[in-house]
Design an enzyme around this catalytic site. Structure first.
Site, PDB file in Angstrom:
ATOM      1  N   SER A   1       2.518   7.898   0.552  1.00  0.00           N
ATOM      2  CA  SER A   1       1.119   8.299   0.698  1.00  0.00           C
ATOM      3  C   SER A   1       0.954   9.020   2.021  1.00  0.00           C
ATOM      4  O   SER A   1       1.620   8.694   3.013  1.00  0.00           O
ATOM      5  CB  SER A   1       0.201   7.070   0.674  1.00  0.00           C
ATOM      6  OG  SER A   1      -1.143   7.438   0.961  1.00  0.00           O
TER       7      SER A   1
ATOM      8  N   TYR B   1      -2.253  -0.977   3.808  1.00  0.00           N
ATOM      9  CA  TYR B   1      -1.745   0.061   2.898  1.00  0.00           C
ATOM     10  C   TYR B   1      -0.950   1.105   3.674  1.00  0.00           C
ATOM     11  O   TYR B   1       0.161   1.482   3.285  1.00  0.00           O
ATOM     12  CB  TYR B   1      -2.916   0.713   2.163  1.00  0.00           C
ATOM     13  CG  TYR B   1      -2.497   1.737   1.142  1.00  0.00           C
ATOM     14  CD1 TYR B   1      -1.945   1.347  -0.080  1.00  0.00           C
ATOM     15  CD2 TYR B   1      -2.650   3.098   1.374  1.00  0.00           C
ATOM     16  CE1 TYR B   1      -1.563   2.289  -1.035  1.00  0.00           C
ATOM     17  CE2 TYR B   1      -2.267   4.043   0.437  1.00  0.00           C
ATOM     18  CZ  TYR B   1      -1.729   3.627  -0.762  1.00  0.00           C
ATOM     19  OH  TYR B   1      -1.340   4.560  -1.700  1.00  0.00           O
TER      20      TYR B   1
END
Length: 267
Positions: free
Chosen positions: A129, A142
């Site tokens: 990501s 995250y």
């Protein structure tokens, strides 16, 4: 023989888009799901697999090798989002996120590497990501799990280079998928020191996902990487400003970049 592709988390979102694109382009595709019997509309077979369960991983790899005799490409796509102030996220949720986003992909790589080494060829694509390149407020866990996967990929590339196996990272930005519905949200607690800023940031994050890019853009990017005989270490796929934010982090002083993020999230 067609190349055999295993995509974890292939029943929805980015994984499903990648699988369908590769299926239409002549690849033998296997997706995975924790509950494949619940998925009725898949264009390619789904194998039962939970990336948090070592036995589940081993059984899935054995099933695919038994059916197709090889695995040419592993796409570590399965992942889960998590939001909240680090102080208020239960430790069991933090550990579950790392089990899914980091330890699971490592287990998958360890499971396919003996087969790829025997073939003297293979490609592993880890879906990370853009958030993994920076510590984002209320997405710190995250960011950390995806950033860890970026770094382990850099290391493993060098370890397996003599076996004919390539490993690369693909970091997507915001895409219009169901990830927001499936991620763990630490609740916005009445009276919490984080109530107002976290509540506002959470709404902003959800708006970004809802207005995100088409997942087919990721599918096309993955297809192009597969065609490349010498893939790069890192790829970024998404809106220009999301990709440019990584460049800014490299060139701006730390506090200037932090101020930019604070302004972006209105904190």
């Amino acid at each position: 023989m067609n190349k055999v592709v295993l995509i974890t988390g292939g029943s929805s979102g980015i994984g499903k888009s990648i699988g369908e694109f590769l299926h239409h382009n002549g690849y033998t595709v296997y997706g995975t799901s924790r509950n494949p019997s619940r998925i009725a509309d898949s264009l390619f077979p789904l194998v039962q697999l939970d990336v948090r369960d070592t036995l589940s991983i081993q059984n899935a790899i054995q099933e695919i090798v038994h059916k197709s005799h090889k695995i040419d490409i592993l796409i570590n796509n399965a992942g889960v989002g998590i939001t909240g102030p680090v102080e208020e996220i239960p430790m069991e949720e933090i550990k579950n996120n790392f089990e899914t986003n980091f330890f699971g992909p490592i287990e998958l790589m360890k499971a396919v590497l003996p087969h790829m080494r025997q073939q003297q060829s293979g490609l592993i694509i880890n879906i990370t990501s853009i958030a993994g390149y920076m510590g984002l407020p209320y997405r710190g866990i995250y960011s950390a799990s995806k950033g860890a996967l970026e770094l382990i990929t850099e290391a493993m590339r060098m370890e397996v280079k003599d076996f004919g196996v390539k490993i690369t990272n693909v970091a997507p930005g915001d895409f219009a998928t169901n990830i927001a519905a499936g991620r763990y949200h630490a609740p916005v607690l009445n009276g919490s020191a984080y109530e107002v800023p976290y509540g506002n940031t959470l709404k902003l994050m959800d708006d970004h996902v809802d207005s995100g890019s088409n997942p087919n853009q990721m599918a096309e990017a993955i297809y192009a990487i597969i065609q490349d005989s010498n893939p790069k270490i890192h790829y970024k796929v998404g809106a220009f400003m999301q990709k440019f934010s990584i460049v800014l982090k490299r060139i701006l002083p730390d506090k200037v970049y932090e101020k930019m993020l604070l302004n972006h999230y209105k904190l």
